[in-house]
Motif scaffolding. Structure first.
Motif, PDB file in Angstrom:
ATOM      1  N   PRO A  45      33.984  42.414  37.116  1.00 31.09           N
ATOM      2  CA  PRO A  45      34.145  41.733  35.816  1.00 31.09           C
ATOM      3  C   PRO A  45      35.216  40.658  35.849  1.00 31.09           C
ATOM      4  N   GLY A  46      36.208  40.777  36.715  1.00 36.00           N
ATOM      5  CA  GLY A  46      37.257  39.773  36.783  1.00 36.00           C
ATOM      6  C   GLY A  46      36.981  38.633  37.735  1.00 36.00           C
ATOM      7  N   ASN A  47      35.752  38.589  38.321  1.00 40.04           N
ATOM      8  CA  ASN A  47      35.386  37.532  39.282  1.00 40.04           C
ATOM      9  C   ASN A  47      36.410  37.410  40.410  1.00 40.04           C
ATOM     10  N   GLU A  48      36.812  38.555  40.939  1.00 41.10           N
ATOM     11  CA  GLU A  48      37.773  38.557  42.036  1.00 41.10           C
ATOM     12  C   GLU A  48      37.108  38.336  43.398  1.00 41.10           C
ATOM     13  N   VAL A  49      35.791  38.539  43.465  1.00 46.30           N
ATOM     14  CA  VAL A  49      35.040  38.356  44.712  1.00 46.30           C
ATOM     15  C   VAL A  49      34.233  37.066  44.598  1.00 46.30           C
ATOM     16  N   ALA A  50      34.439  36.142  45.529  1.00 50.76           N
ATOM     17  CA  ALA A  50      33.643  34.905  45.555  1.00 50.76           C
ATOM     18  C   ALA A  50      32.217  35.243  45.974  1.00 50.76           C
ATOM     19  N   GLU A  51      31.239  34.801  45.168  1.00 53.44           N
ATOM     20  CA  GLU A  51      29.841  35.151  45.412  1.00 53.44           C
ATOM     21  C   GLU A  51      28.989  33.896  45.437  1.00 53.44           C
ATOM     22  N   SER A  52      27.835  34.039  46.065  1.00 59.23           N
ATOM     23  CA  SER A  52      26.872  32.942  46.068  1.00 59.23           C
ATOM     24  C   SER A  52      26.151  32.832  44.733  1.00 59.23           C
ATOM     25  N   ASN A  53      26.093  33.925  43.968  1.00 61.92           N
ATOM     26  CA  ASN A  53      25.454  33.910  42.655  1.00 61.92           C
ATOM     27  C   ASN A  53      26.271  34.798  41.725  1.00 61.92           C
ATOM     28  N   GLU A  54      26.927  34.174  40.754  1.00 59.50           N
ATOM     29  CA  GLU A  54      27.760  34.921  39.818  1.00 59.50           C
ATOM     30  C   GLU A  54      26.997  35.343  38.563  1.00 59.50           C
ATOM     31  N   ASP A  55      25.706  35.006  38.468  1.00 62.00           N
ATOM     32  CA  ASP A  55      24.953  35.244  37.237  1.00 62.00           C
ATOM     33  C   ASP A  55      24.150  36.542  37.255  1.00 62.00           C
ATOM     34  N   ASN A  56      24.223  37.330  38.317  1.00 58.68           N
ATOM     35  CA  ASN A  56      23.418  38.553  38.383  1.00 58.68           C
ATOM     36  C   ASN A  56      24.298  39.786  38.551  1.00 58.68           C
ATOM     37  N   ASN A  57      25.492  39.759  37.948  1.00 57.04           N
ATOM     38  CA  ASN A  57      26.436  40.864  38.130  1.00 57.04           C
ATOM     39  C   ASN A  57      26.325  41.933  37.059  1.00 57.04           C
ATOM     40  N   GLY A  58      25.358  41.825  36.157  1.00 55.31           N
ATOM     41  CA  GLY A  58      25.244  42.799  35.079  1.00 55.31           C
ATOM     42  C   GLY A  58      23.884  43.461  35.045  1.00 55.31           C
TER      43      GLY A  58
END
Length: 601
Positions: free
Chosen positions: A343-356
């Motif tokens: 939830p805090g975006n601490e991990v850099a990801e290739s896609n941040e829109d599918n975390n829920g």
């Protein structure tokens, strides 16, 4: 002849049986010695025993040769020639060289100097085919010549280029380039690929035979560092080795990143009662398989506004262990349970829109107390308590069904007059489900909504009968509304399916448009490259015109110099002839002073 002097040393040698001796014969030709071949007779005698041999000597002979240097030229491109003038025997002091051709422009056309003489010549022909070039060397009134035939090839010009290059790659992913050129080369051809890294390093690779006879090609390269790469592709003409530029393309190489998502489920999956624990399972997935470490996961009850769970899960080799959380909703109705990873975006990801992920849990209200079996009497109670119980049951049932009917009517009105759902991917039935769940929630709340003034009232049988009749009518109306709602739901399902098909068609058209856009971009780049080539050709033409004017000016100067030189040669020959006659006359009468003065003049 007298124009050749000689010395022989030693002229006398002493020999004994089985021994040998050497003498040196040196010949010197004067500048006016007649050009040609001579024989020197060598005679050795001892007493009456003699032996002789002849030695050939050439004076002033020249060997002229013309050779082609480099690959076969194409029409419009210069051919490199090397003209050599090698002396045979004592060289003349001065040689004039003239080059000529009826089908090619030569530069230079004239040269001069003392042999040995080497001249590099450029020959250019605008037409394909064979073209002859002749070189003539002159010295002392004698000429020597040599001839060569050059085969000019037809130039290879690309009329159509279609290249497919990916715009971006992941680090470690190989670059695969395919394409077609037209017209195709006469045979298998090589491609020269120049790679420029983000740091500016340049590497050149030749892919042998990668272009087939139909003009198709394919090659693979590896881009070893992230960033912007530049790929320059050129065709190597099979016969001439000429580089024909196909295009320059850009590829971005990115560093692979994790891609986190969460899976959430519930047991039981049915309809738990209020206060009954629900088993909610969680698991975190990483589609890249790159992450090895802990990541935070939060679980919320969005309906109640409650944080159910928050903890770190260990993710290795693409997945975490599955965990289970018990949760007991305290209110009836629809509960939206959401899970969010990182939830805090601490991990850099290739896609941040599918975390829920979202889970719906429906908790119905507690059922009202049911009456006893038909025909049985209720337990003994006071009139006030009995009348109160009868009235409460009827009141609650009527109140609940009236609320359900009202909600159904409201939902029907919204369905008939509200705006259509046009958002791609939205569920058109979601609103109706929420309305029905709200009805269930209100039914639960109605269980404690009996007004105080009706409690303890006796003699309510007539009221109960009237309410029962009203209840049956409301039940019929509610059943009809439910049927209408079901029909509307089926229509909405069909509309959703139609929207899905339209979305799929739109995506396909979008892919086609993207392909056309890439083709247009390739054509635009080709047009820009063609403009650059035209500008370069214009510059080369201007340079060629300036060079041609310079050659014409130099040629004019050489022609004037050659004319002066030929006039001097004729004067020298006339003077030599006069000198020879004067010497002959002086030899006839050596005592003649006038003839001696004539020789001196």
């Amino acid at each position: 002849p007298d124009s050749i002097s000689w010395s022989f040393s030693p002229g006398v040698v002493s020999l004994s049986p089985g021994s040998s001796a050497s003498s040196n014969l040196t010949l010197s030709a004067s500048p006016n010695a007649p050009v040609g071949e001579y024989e020197v007779l060598v005679l050795a005698c001892s007493g009456e025993v003699c032996s002789q041999t002849t030695v050939p000597v050439a004076v002033g002979e020249l060997n002229v040769s013309v050779t082609e240097v480099g690959p076969r030229p194409t029409a419009g491109s210069p051919a490199a020639l090397r003209v050599s003038v090698e002396p045979i025997g004592p060289p003349p002091e001065y040689v004039g060289l003239t080059l000529s051709s009826t089908c090619a422009d030569l530069s230079p056309r004239y040269a001069s100097g003392a042999p040995p003489l080497v001249v590099n010549v450029s020959a250019t022909s605008d037409e394909a085919g064979e073209c002859a070039v002749e070189a003539v060397a002159s010295a002392g009134g004698v000429t020597w010549s040599s001839r060569i035939t050059i085969g000019f090839l037809s130039p290879l010009t690309l009329e159509r280029v279609d290249v497919s290059v990916p715009a971006s790659l992941e680090l470690g992913e190989e670059l695969r380039v395919t394409g077609t050129i037209s017209p195709a080369p006469p045979g298998p051809a090589d491609l020269e690929v120049t790679l420029t890294s983000p740091a500016g390093d340049v590497s050149v690779t030749t892919h042998g035979g990668s272009v087939d006879r139909e003009g198709r090609f394919e090659f693979i390269e590896r881009l070893e560092s992230p960033g912007r790469w530049e790929i320059d592709i050129s065709l190597i003409a099979p016969e001439t080795g000429e580089r024909i530029h196909i295009g320059t393309y850009e590829v971005r190489v990115g560093t692979p990143l994790p891609d986190l998502r969460v899976i959430v489920g519930a047991e039981p999956t049915g309809r738990p009662e209020v206060g009954e624990p629900t088993q909610i399972s969680l698991r975190v997935l990483d589609s890249s398989g790159l992450l090895s470490g802990v990541v935070r996961v939060n679980l919320y009850d969005e309906t109640a506004g409650v944080l159910i769970f928050s903890d770190d899960l260990m993710v290795e080799e693409g997945s975490s262990d599955e965990i289970t959380i018990e949760y007991s909703p305290t209110e009836p109705g629809l509960h939206e349970i959401s899970a969010v990873v990182d939830p805090g975006n601490e991990v850099a990801e290739s896609n941040e829109d599918n975390n829920g992920a979202l889970l719906e849990v429906i908790v119905p209200p507690p059922p009202p107390s049911s009456p006893g079996p038909s025909g049985s009497e209720p337990p003994a109670a006071t009139g006030t308590e009995r009348g109160k119980g009868k009235f409460n049951l009827a009141y609650l049932a009527a109140l609940g069904l009236l609320a359900a009917g009202a909600a159904a009517l409201v939902a029907r009105r919204r369905l008939g007059t509200g705006p259509r759902l046009e958002t791609p991917g939205a569920d058109p039935c979601e609103g109706l489900r929420r309305e029905l769940l709200g009805v269930e929630r209100r039914l639960g709340e109605a269980s404690s909504a009996v007004p105080a003034e009706f409690r303890g009232v006796e003699g309510t049988d007539a009221v109960e009968e009237r309410l029962r009749a009203d209840l049956e009518g409301e039940m019929r109306r509610v059943s009809e509304e439910i049927q209408r709602l079901r029909s509307s739901l089926e229509g909405l399902e069909a509309e959703r399916n139609s929207l899905d098909r339209r979305i799929a068609d739109a995506r396909e058209r979008l892919r086609v448009l993207n392909r056309r856009l890439r083709r247009f971009e390739s054509l635009r780049q080709s047009r820009e490259e063609a403009r650059q080539r035209v500008e370069e050709a214009r510059q080369r033409l201007d340079e060629a015109l300036r060079e041609a004017r310079g050659r014409a000016r130099r040629k004019s100067e050489r022609l004037r110099e050659s004319a002066r030189y030929r006039g001097l040669e004729r004067r020298v020959r006339r003077e030599e002839e006069r000198l020879r006659r004067a010497v002959e006359r002086l030899e006839e009468r050596p005592e003649s002073r006038s003839r001696r003065r004539a020789v001196e003049r």
